[in-house]
Design a protein around this motif. Structure first.
Motif, mmCIF file in Angstrom:
data_model
loop_
_atom_site.group_PDB
_atom_site.id
_atom_site.type_symbol
_atom_site.label_atom_id
_atom_site.label_comp_id
_atom_site.label_asym_id
_atom_site.label_seq_id
_atom_site.Cartn_x
_atom_site.Cartn_y
_atom_site.Cartn_z
ATOM 1 N N LYS A 105 41.011 12.506 22.181
ATOM 2 C CA LYS A 105 40.557 12.275 20.813
ATOM 3 C C LYS A 105 40.788 13.557 20.032
ATOM 4 C CE LYS A 105 36.441 10.983 18.175
ATOM 5 N NZ LYS A 105 35.021 10.598 18.298
ATOM 6 N N ILE A 106 41.474 13.438 18.912
ATOM 7 C CA ILE A 106 41.746 14.586 18.053
ATOM 8 C C ILE A 106 41.063 14.343 16.713
ATOM 9 C CG2 ILE A 106 43.528 15.894 16.848
ATOM 10 C CD1 ILE A 106 45.452 15.065 19.098
ATOM 11 N N VAL A 107 40.261 15.317 16.291
ATOM 12 C CA VAL A 107 39.591 15.243 14.997
ATOM 13 C C VAL A 107 40.147 16.376 14.150
ATOM 14 C CG1 VAL A 107 37.392 15.318 13.781
ATOM 15 C CG2 VAL A 107 37.519 14.294 16.055
ATOM 16 N N ALA A 108 40.687 16.058 12.992
ATOM 17 C CA ALA A 108 41.318 17.059 12.138
ATOM 18 C C ALA A 108 40.740 16.986 10.732
ATOM 19 C CB ALA A 108 42.828 16.815 12.085
ATOM 20 N N CYS A 109 40.433 18.166 10.198
ATOM 21 C CA CYS A 109 39.871 18.265 8.848
ATOM 22 C C CYS A 109 40.787 19.094 7.975
ATOM 23 C CB CYS A 109 38.501 18.932 8.894
ATOM 24 S SG CYS A 109 37.355 18.070 9.949
ATOM 25 N N ASP A 110 40.735 18.865 6.692
ATOM 26 C CA ASP A 110 41.526 19.637 5.737
ATOM 27 C C ASP A 110 40.899 21.018 5.583
ATOM 28 O OD1 ASP A 110 42.992 20.636 3.638
ATOM 29 O OD2 ASP A 110 42.747 18.876 2.358
#
Length: 116
Positions: A105-110
């Motif tokens: 699971k990859i969680v990416a934020c700006d």
């Protein structure tokens, strides 16, 4: 500087939260101080990852069959400026090595949101 609370769900973040909860329950620590510790943890994790991690990783679906299945993007979601990707049988490539992971699971934020 704004921070995300993403790292609280990491192993170290969960252990810190458990320890703080126990200290608050025992009366060793006030709830306000526990919250301050978690906010500092969020800031420290963001700064450490930003300044100390220099590695770059390429993620690809597996070009070969693993356990009878080809790797693929299982699920993706974009909500509140946060991308979440769930990959199956993903191939991670680094400069000199590669590894296939069954489910990740990859969680990416700006990162621009951190500057607000």
């Amino acid at each position: 500087m704004a921070t995300f609370e993403l790292y609280r769900r990491s192993t170290i973040g969960m252990c810190l939260t458990e320890a703080l909860d126990e200290m608050v329950s025992n009366g060793t620590l006030s709830p306000e101080l526990a919250i301050q510790v978690l906010v500092q943890f969020d800031k420290s994790m963001t700064e450490a990852l930003e300044s100390q991690v220099k590695s770059k990783v390429t993620i690809k679906e597996c070009s070969f069959f693993l356990r009878g299945k080809k790797g693929h993007l299982h699920t993706y979601r974009f909500c509140d400026n946060v991308w979440t990707f769930i990959l199956q049988d993903a191939l991670f490539k680094k400069e000199d090595s590669q590894e296939t992971v069954g489910r990740v699971k990859i969680v990416a934020c700006d990162s621009k949101l951190l500057l607000q």
